[in-house]
Design an enzyme around this catalytic site. Structure first.
Site, PDB file in Angstrom:
ATOM      1  N   ARG A  23       3.090   5.199   6.281  1.00  0.00           N
ATOM      2  CA  ARG A  23       3.281   4.497   7.518  1.00  0.00           C
ATOM      3  C   ARG A  23       3.987   3.143   6.997  1.00  0.00           C
ATOM      4  O   ARG A  23       4.173   2.397   8.199  1.00  0.00           O
ATOM      5  CB  ARG A  23       2.137   4.402   8.512  1.00  0.00           C
ATOM      6  CG  ARG A  23       1.657   5.693   8.898  1.00  0.00           C
ATOM      7  CD  ARG A  23       0.265   5.757   9.627  1.00  0.00           C
ATOM      8  NE  ARG A  23      -0.801   5.212   8.681  1.00  0.00           N
ATOM      9  CZ  ARG A  23      -2.212   4.806   9.003  1.00  0.00           C
ATOM     10  NH1 ARG A  23      -2.321   5.220  10.246  1.00  0.00           N
ATOM     11  NH2 ARG A  23      -2.708   4.618   8.094  1.00  0.00           N
ATOM     12  N   HIS A  33      -2.085  -4.039   5.117  1.00  0.00           N
ATOM     13  CA  HIS A  33      -1.990  -3.619   6.300  1.00  0.00           C
ATOM     14  C   HIS A  33      -3.188  -3.150   7.049  1.00  0.00           C
ATOM     15  O   HIS A  33      -4.187  -2.687   6.475  1.00  0.00           O
ATOM     16  CB  HIS A  33      -0.950  -2.231   6.445  1.00  0.00           C
ATOM     17  CG  HIS A  33      -1.603  -1.154   5.891  1.00  0.00           C
ATOM     18  ND1 HIS A  33      -2.143  -0.237   6.840  1.00  0.00           N
ATOM     19  CD2 HIS A  33      -1.540  -0.571   4.735  1.00  0.00           C
ATOM     20  CE1 HIS A  33      -2.376   0.778   5.564  1.00  0.00           C
ATOM     21  NE2 HIS A  33      -2.404   0.707   4.539  1.00  0.00           N
ATOM     22  N   CYS A  64       0.712  -1.164   0.103  1.00  0.00           N
ATOM     23  CA  CYS A  64       0.105   0.057  -0.130  1.00  0.00           C
ATOM     24  C   CYS A  64       0.919   1.199  -0.016  1.00  0.00           C
ATOM     25  O   CYS A  64       2.228   1.145   0.491  1.00  0.00           O
ATOM     26  CB  CYS A  64      -0.943   0.019   1.348  1.00  0.00           C
ATOM     27  SG  CYS A  64      -1.938   1.615   1.176  1.00  0.00           S
ATOM     28  N   CYS A  99      -5.999   0.036   6.857  1.00  0.00           N
ATOM     29  CA  CYS A  99      -5.737   0.459   5.474  1.00  0.00           C
ATOM     30  C   CYS A  99      -7.202   1.193   5.306  1.00  0.00           C
ATOM     31  O   CYS A  99      -8.185   0.858   4.978  1.00  0.00           O
ATOM     32  CB  CYS A  99      -5.662  -0.478   4.509  1.00  0.00           C
ATOM     33  SG  CYS A  99      -5.198   0.016   2.782  1.00  0.00           S
ATOM     34  N   ASP A 124       0.218   3.698   1.586  1.00  0.00           N
ATOM     35  CA  ASP A 124       0.317   4.648   2.958  1.00  0.00           C
ATOM     36  C   ASP A 124       1.842   4.751   3.447  1.00  0.00           C
ATOM     37  O   ASP A 124       2.715   3.943   3.546  1.00  0.00           O
ATOM     38  CB  ASP A 124      -0.519   3.573   3.860  1.00  0.00           C
ATOM     39  CG  ASP A 124      -0.538   4.141   5.310  1.00  0.00           C
ATOM     40  OD1 ASP A 124       0.180   4.618   6.083  1.00  0.00           O
ATOM     41  OD2 ASP A 124      -1.732   4.152   5.636  1.00  0.00           O
TER      42      ASP A 124
HETATM   43 CO    CO Z   1      -3.524   1.325   2.953  1.00  0.00          CO
END
Ligand code: CO
Length: 210
Positions: A46, A98, A42, A101, A44
């Site tokens: 993080r 994750h 992803c 998400c 993302d």
């Molecule tokens: Co995500």
């Protein structure tokens, strides 16, 4: 000072640190790349691929998008997978979702998300395929977590639908496909208890191109 300018300071420090460890670090890297892994994760912020796996530059080929999707009409993912399999000869393809998400969460609640609608459609399809199981989970958090996991498994199946992957499978037995989930709360990676090769055998008569 604009905040982005600190990145160049960081970069200089990083270069110095790498050269202190190995003065030929960049020279060696510049010659070639021979990563064993393709990581599909992803976007993302993080979930930084190399960091969570403890891998150095040169060790993993990375593709990231919203909610780690493998969509058959996405020229980007198709090119990444073909390059990784045919030219880099990666031994492992990892699809890593994750918990928490945002993309997966959006798919749990029908709404007009504009440009994101068509992207989220794929996640809604995962929900539909597994609706009986998901609607049987009363706790919203557990249901969300399970959709994250099922999405990873379905995207692994989508990887196996790609002709380049199938061809290499039959020729060499590789790449092996792995379904992982990263936990934002403790930083740990978890391997899902599913054998993608066995799982795919259920659908082989539909998708096998070789
Ligand atoms: Co995500």
């Amino acid at each position: 000072m604009e905040s982005y300018l600190k990145i160049f300071e960081n970069n200089k420090k990083w270069v110095q640190q790498k050269l202190a460890e190995d003065e030929l670090f960049f020279e060696k890297l510049a010659k070639d790349q021979t990563p064993d892994y393709l990581y599909i994760g992803c976007s993302d912020s993080r979930v930084p691929a190399n960091e969570i796996m403890g891998l150095e530059p040169g060790e993993v080929f990375v593709h990231r998008n919203v909610a780690n999707l493998v969509i058959s009409t996405d020229n980007n993912i198709n090119a990444v997978v073909q390059y990784a399999v045919e030219f880099l000869h990666v031994k492992h393809i990892i699809v890593c979702g994750h918990y928490g998400c945002g993309g997966v969460k959006a798919a749990l609640h029908p709404a007009d998300m504009g440009q994101l609608n068509s992207w989220l459609q794929t996640l809604r399809d995962v929900y539909r395929i597994h609706q009986a199981e998901l609607d049987g989970i009363a706790d919203d958090h557990l249901k969300f977590d399970r959709l994250v996991e099922l999405n990873v498994i379905e995207q692994c199946i989508n990887v196996v639908k790609i002709d380049h992957v199938q061809r290499k499978w039959y020729e060499t037995g590789y790449p092996k496909i792995h379904a992982w989930v990263y936990d934002l709360h403790n930083g740990l990676l978890k391997e899902l208890d599913v054998n993608i090769k066995d799982y795919f055998s259920k659908f082989r008569s539909i998708y096998d191109m070789m």
